[in-house]
Design a protein around this motif. Structure first.
Motif, PDB file in Angstrom:
ATOM      1  N   UNK A  37       0.828  -1.209   0.000  1.00 13.25           N
ATOM      2  CA  UNK A  37       0.000   0.000   0.000  1.00 13.25           C
ATOM      3  C   UNK A  37       0.863   1.261   0.000  1.00 13.25           C
ATOM      4  N   UNK A  38       1.957   1.228   0.765  1.00 14.66           N
ATOM      5  CA  UNK A  38       2.857   2.371   0.833  1.00 14.66           C
ATOM      6  C   UNK A  38       3.486   2.650  -0.536  1.00 14.66           C
ATOM      7  N   UNK A  39       3.891   1.595  -1.222  1.00 15.38           N
ATOM      8  CA  UNK A  39       4.484   1.762  -2.544  1.00 15.38           C
ATOM      9  C   UNK A  39       3.453   2.328  -3.528  1.00 15.38           C
ATOM     10  N   UNK A  40       2.222   1.871  -3.428  1.00 15.47           N
ATOM     11  CA  UNK A  40       1.170   2.372  -4.318  1.00 15.47           C
ATOM     12  C   UNK A  40       0.917   3.861  -4.111  1.00 15.47           C
ATOM     13  N   UNK A  41       0.841   4.292  -2.852  1.00 19.70           N
ATOM     14  CA  UNK A  41       0.552   5.701  -2.602  1.00 19.70           C
ATOM     15  C   UNK A  41       1.764   6.573  -2.950  1.00 19.70           C
ATOM     16  N   UNK A  42       2.980   6.054  -2.760  1.00 24.46           N
ATOM     17  CA  UNK A  42       4.174   6.801  -3.170  1.00 24.46           C
ATOM     18  C   UNK A  42       4.168   6.993  -4.685  1.00 24.46           C
ATOM     19  N   UNK A  43       3.793   5.939  -5.416  1.00 23.87           N
ATOM     20  CA  UNK A  43       3.680   6.026  -6.871  1.00 23.87           C
ATOM     21  C   UNK A  43       2.653   7.083  -7.259  1.00 23.87           C
ATOM     22  N   UNK A  44       1.488   7.048  -6.619  1.00 27.25           N
ATOM     23  CA  UNK A  44       0.420   8.004  -6.949  1.00 27.25           C
ATOM     24  C   UNK A  44       0.875   9.441  -6.705  1.00 27.25           C
ATOM     25  N   UNK A  45       1.519   9.679  -5.590  1.00 20.59           N
ATOM     26  CA  UNK A  45       1.982  11.015  -5.233  1.00 20.59           C
ATOM     27  C   UNK A  45       3.051  11.506  -6.212  1.00 20.59           C
ATOM     28  N   UNK A  46       4.040  10.666  -6.484  1.00 23.83           N
ATOM     29  CA  UNK A  46       5.129  11.040  -7.388  1.00 23.83           C
ATOM     30  C   UNK A  46       4.613  11.254  -8.810  1.00 23.83           C
ATOM     31  N   UNK A  47       3.708  10.399  -9.248  1.00 16.74           N
ATOM     32  CA  UNK A  47       3.140  10.536 -10.594  1.00 16.74           C
ATOM     33  C   UNK A  47       2.314  11.806 -10.712  1.00 16.74           C
ATOM     34  N   UNK A  48       1.593  12.123  -9.659  1.00 17.82           N
ATOM     35  CA  UNK A  48       0.794  13.350  -9.645  1.00 17.82           C
ATOM     36  C   UNK A  48       1.700  14.575  -9.722  1.00 17.82           C
TER      37      UNK A  48
END
Length: 181
Positions: A37-48
Motif C-alpha cells: 500500500x505504501x508503494x502504491x501511494x508513493x507512486x500516486x503522489x510522485x506521478x501526480x
C-alpha cells in the motif's frame, strides 16, 4: 507542465479497511501488505507531481512501530518532501484507527525515492518543489541529509575502499564469530 509545484498539489491519501485476508500467521495485518500500500501511494503522489510514470528507486527505513489489527481502518498519507532533477522523495505516513473506540496509532513512516520515466523508460526531469513553511524546509533538508548519508555509506563500504582491519575491534561487542583471513 509547471516548473515548480507545492507539496499540497501532489498530496494524496487513502483509507482502507483491513480484512482477514491481509493478516499474517500472528493475526496482525501483514507488513508486506502495508508495504504494498505504501508503494502504491508513493507512486500516486510522485506521478501526480511529475505528471509521468514513476518507479521506486529505493525505500529508506521502514520501522513498524505499532501492529495493525484486522478490522481497523488504515490511512496512508503521502507528500513530496524533496525533488532532485529526475527524482522525488515521497514521505509516507501510516496510521490505523480502531473504528469502535476511535483510537488512532501511528504505525510507521517511510521515505520512497521515486524516479520519473518517459515512454522509452528514460529518466525525465520533474518539477521542483515550492517550500512554503518551516515544516517543508525541515523535510527537504532532512531528505538532502539522507541522500548524502546514503552516498557516503555506500562509498565507505564499497569493496574497493573497505579496510577490514579498521572494523575488527568493533566486532568484539557483537554476536559474531570471525573466521576471516
Amino acid at each position: 507542465m509547471k516548473k515548480f509545484k507545492t507539496a499540497k498539489e501532489s498530496k494524496v491519501s487513502i483509507t482502507e479497511l483491513m480484512l482477514p485476508s491481509h493478516s499474517n500467521f500472528g493475526g496482525k495485518v501483514h507488513g508486506g501488505h502495508i508495504l504494498n500500500l505504501m508503494d502504491q501511494i508513493a507512486f500516486a503522489c510522485a506521478s501526480k507531481h511529475s505528471q509521468a510514470y514513476c518507479v521506486t528507486a529505493s525505500v529508506n527505513r521502514v520501522n513498524f512501530l505499532n501492529p495493525i489489527e484486522v478490522g481497523e481502518l488504515v490511512t496512508l498519507k503521502a507528500a513530496i518532501n524533496y525533488t532532485g532533477r529526475t527524482s522525488m522523495v515521497v514521505g509516507v505516513r501510516v496510521e490505523s484507527e480502531n473504528v469502535q473506540t476511535g483510537e488512532t496509532k501511528h504505525c510507521n513512516s517511510s521515505y520512497f525515492t521515486m524516479v520519473a520515466k518517459n515512454g522509452e523508460g528514460k529518466n525525465i526531469p520533474v518539477p521542483g518543489l515550492i517550500v512554503e513553511d518551516n515544516q517543508g524546509l525541515r523535510r527537504f533538508a532532512r531528505s538532502m541529509e539522507r541522500k548524502t548519508s546514503a552516498y557516503d555509506r555506500d562509498t565507505k563500504y564499497s569493496s574497493k575502499k573497505f579496510v577490514a582491519k579498521e572494523y575488527l575491534h568493533l566486532m568484539d561487542a557483537e554476536n559474531v564469530k570471525l573466521e576471516v583471513d
